[in-house]
Scaffold this active site. Sequence first.
Site, PDB file in Angstrom:
ATOM      1  N   CYS A   1       0.828  -1.212   0.000  1.00 58.38           N
ATOM      2  CA  CYS A   1       0.000   0.000   0.000  1.00 58.38           C
ATOM      3  C   CYS A   1       0.859   1.258   0.000  1.00 58.38           C
ATOM      4  O   CYS A   1       0.460   2.294  -0.531  1.00 58.38           O
ATOM      5  CB  CYS A   1      -0.913   0.017   1.220  1.00 58.38           C
TER       6      CYS A   1
ATOM      7  N   CYS B   1      -2.046   3.153   3.027  1.00 55.43           N
ATOM      8  CA  CYS B   1      -2.840   2.153   3.732  1.00 55.43           C
ATOM      9  C   CYS B   1      -3.948   2.818   4.557  1.00 55.43           C
ATOM     10  O   CYS B   1      -3.954   4.032   4.762  1.00 55.43           O
ATOM     11  CB  CYS B   1      -1.948   1.276   4.611  1.00 55.43           C
ATOM     12  N   ASP B   2      -4.862   1.991   5.044  1.00 56.50           N
ATOM     13  CA  ASP B   2      -6.155   2.450   5.561  1.00 56.50           C
ATOM     14  C   ASP B   2      -6.094   3.647   6.500  1.00 56.50           C
ATOM     15  O   ASP B   2      -6.799   4.636   6.314  1.00 56.50           O
ATOM     16  CB  ASP B   2      -6.861   1.303   6.286  1.00 56.50           C
ATOM     17  N   LYS B   3      -5.287   3.572   7.562  1.00 56.04           N
ATOM     18  CA  LYS B   3      -5.321   4.614   8.591  1.00 56.04           C
ATOM     19  C   LYS B   3      -4.538   5.848   8.175  1.00 56.04           C
ATOM     20  O   LYS B   3      -4.601   6.876   8.854  1.00 56.04           O
ATOM     21  CB  LYS B   3      -4.788   4.069   9.919  1.00 56.04           C
TER      22      LYS B   3
ATOM     23  N   CYS C   1      -5.418  -1.915  -1.320  1.00 56.59           N
ATOM     24  CA  CYS C   1      -6.324  -3.020  -1.656  1.00 56.59           C
ATOM     25  C   CYS C   1      -7.440  -2.556  -2.591  1.00 56.59           C
ATOM     26  O   CYS C   1      -8.061  -1.522  -2.373  1.00 56.59           O
ATOM     27  CB  CYS C   1      -6.884  -3.619  -0.379  1.00 56.59           C
TER      28      CYS C   1
ATOM     29  N   GLU D   1      -9.717  -5.244  13.555  1.00 52.50           N
ATOM     30  CA  GLU D   1     -10.666  -5.673  12.528  1.00 52.50           C
ATOM     31  C   GLU D   1     -10.785  -7.194  12.505  1.00 52.50           C
ATOM     32  O   GLU D   1      -9.820  -7.909  12.767  1.00 52.50           O
ATOM     33  CB  GLU D   1     -10.218  -5.167  11.154  1.00 52.50           C
TER      34      GLU D   1
ATOM     35  N   SER E   1     -12.925  -5.181   8.528  1.00 56.25           N
ATOM     36  CA  SER E   1     -12.195  -4.711   7.359  1.00 56.25           C
ATOM     37  C   SER E   1     -13.184  -4.168   6.344  1.00 56.25           C
ATOM     38  O   SER E   1     -14.345  -4.589   6.282  1.00 56.25           O
ATOM     39  CB  SER E   1     -11.413  -5.871   6.744  1.00 56.25           C
TER      40      SER E   1
END
Length: 568
Positions: free
Chosen positions: A59, A132-134, A204, A456, A482
């Site tokens: 990511c 990435c996500d955060k 992702c 998650e 997730s």
Amino acid sequence: MADNKTTTIEPINRRSANITQGKSRAPNRSMYYAMGYVEGDFVKPMVGVANGHSTITPCNSGLQKLTDAAIEGIEEAGGNAQVFGTPTISDGMAMGTEGMKYSLVSREVISDCIETCVSGQWLDGVLVVGGCDKNMPGGLMGMLRANVPAIYVYGGTILPGHYQGRELNIVSVFEAVGENAAGKLSDHDLREIEKRAIPGTGSCGGMYTANTMSSAFEALGISLPYSSTMANPHDEKTNSAKASAKVLIEAIRNDLKPRDIVTRKAIENAVAVIMATGGSTNAVLHFLAIAHAAGVPWSIDDFERVRQKTPVLCDLKPSGKYLAVDLHRAGGIPQVMKLLLNAGLLHGDCITIEGKTMAQVLKDVPDRPRADQNVIRPIDQPLYAQGHLAILKGNLSPEGAVAKITGLKNPVITGPARVFDDEQSALQAILDGKIQAGDVMVLRYLGPKGGPGMPEMLAPTGALIGAGLGESVGLITDGRFSGGTWGMVVGHVAPEAAAGGTIAFVHEGDSITIDARQLLLQLNVAEAEIARRRARWTAPAARYTRGVQAKFAFNASSASQGAVLDAY
């Protein structure tokens, strides 16, 4: 007659002048000279570049080229780029392990890093690069706290993998584990899927958390149009980073700040886009935190209000067919927003980082999606008439819980509770075939304080899907899911178990109802019995007594308030 009015032009280095101007700042300037600055540089803006590049995860491993392009853009536009690092946690790698408890913590660390560097160094603006996500909520929260002109550059989505004619992504691997445990997939095929699912750099690929948040940032107006669905390996992503830098210099010149952009109406726009694209449940938690950082009144009930009037227009994974790269080819977020704007479901007067209103940004976008694609539906032919992220309440979640409710074959389930106080034992029960159709799994002590860090639950939910139980088994948790999760699952249950929420008092075999139609999450036990259990309950000992986890557990607010650390 001559105009005697004078116009005062604010210097573009209005903040950094505090440490670069005047005789008393000679020692400060000497530090800059050591890095190659020349005298003329001190009238230019000092522009921070928060670089999330990391070889921890795909990511973020493609971010350096974007940072380099941004630096080039800043310097070409007359600024001085000052690069500092921000950390990341790979949710995909940490998933199902103790490391996942650090994911939400990293949101706070990232925001703290950005606020600290921008404020401590008197930077005139900041460009944040993340993957990435955060990285997204953490980055924006830091931008809002510092409140200097700022723009977000998303690292871009990953391209799909392929095996035996099937498109793959990271969720394919989690589900393959469940298929293998159920005897539906060979060890050989599991290994091949593992190797081929992620072919290169980027976040992702479905409308999972990273792509959900990047799309929402575009809808907020804090990122450039079309930038949120670009693929990391493609040149247009690098070009967009450079363009973002030049836009930021203009924002610094005009003193256009994040809190001017991230208003209540802008958040409503972002949430409408999240609903229309079928985005991640994590967006609920993160936008509560973002609104808190922006000083904007926003509650968990506001999500339900927007959901009820916003249709799902995009057929995207995890529950749909397509990936973010397909959405990009179909017209991207601007096409989705134009449909919502024309239907009266967006605020067109919100200002964007370019200084234009959202209506101006969308002016030349077609009124209807192209006929040669199936990713984006026309507004009068939605995938679902209402949004998918519902807020469920009841005696199990008086403060609210979050569920994806669209596309469920069985929107109501009442069944016996299967209670687990940790994720690993729940996963093992699924893999061992101990969970049956009709069960309602309860995973608790996994909330902001109890986890701590609200991990998650993709490993258990992926295993349920792989075992063929995704539509017939309910799962509720005070943890998170997730963005790749789908099925009869309810997360963010609040109050959490560690805070004495009702979920702590569920016993094995109790009857639980999840009703997506009535938005109900109910423990079917008499209130007198629940009161007796509450009176006997004692809070468990803290799992961490030192370090970031201990600090997070001590300070975190309820999930219904975004699990923020500064809700004093």
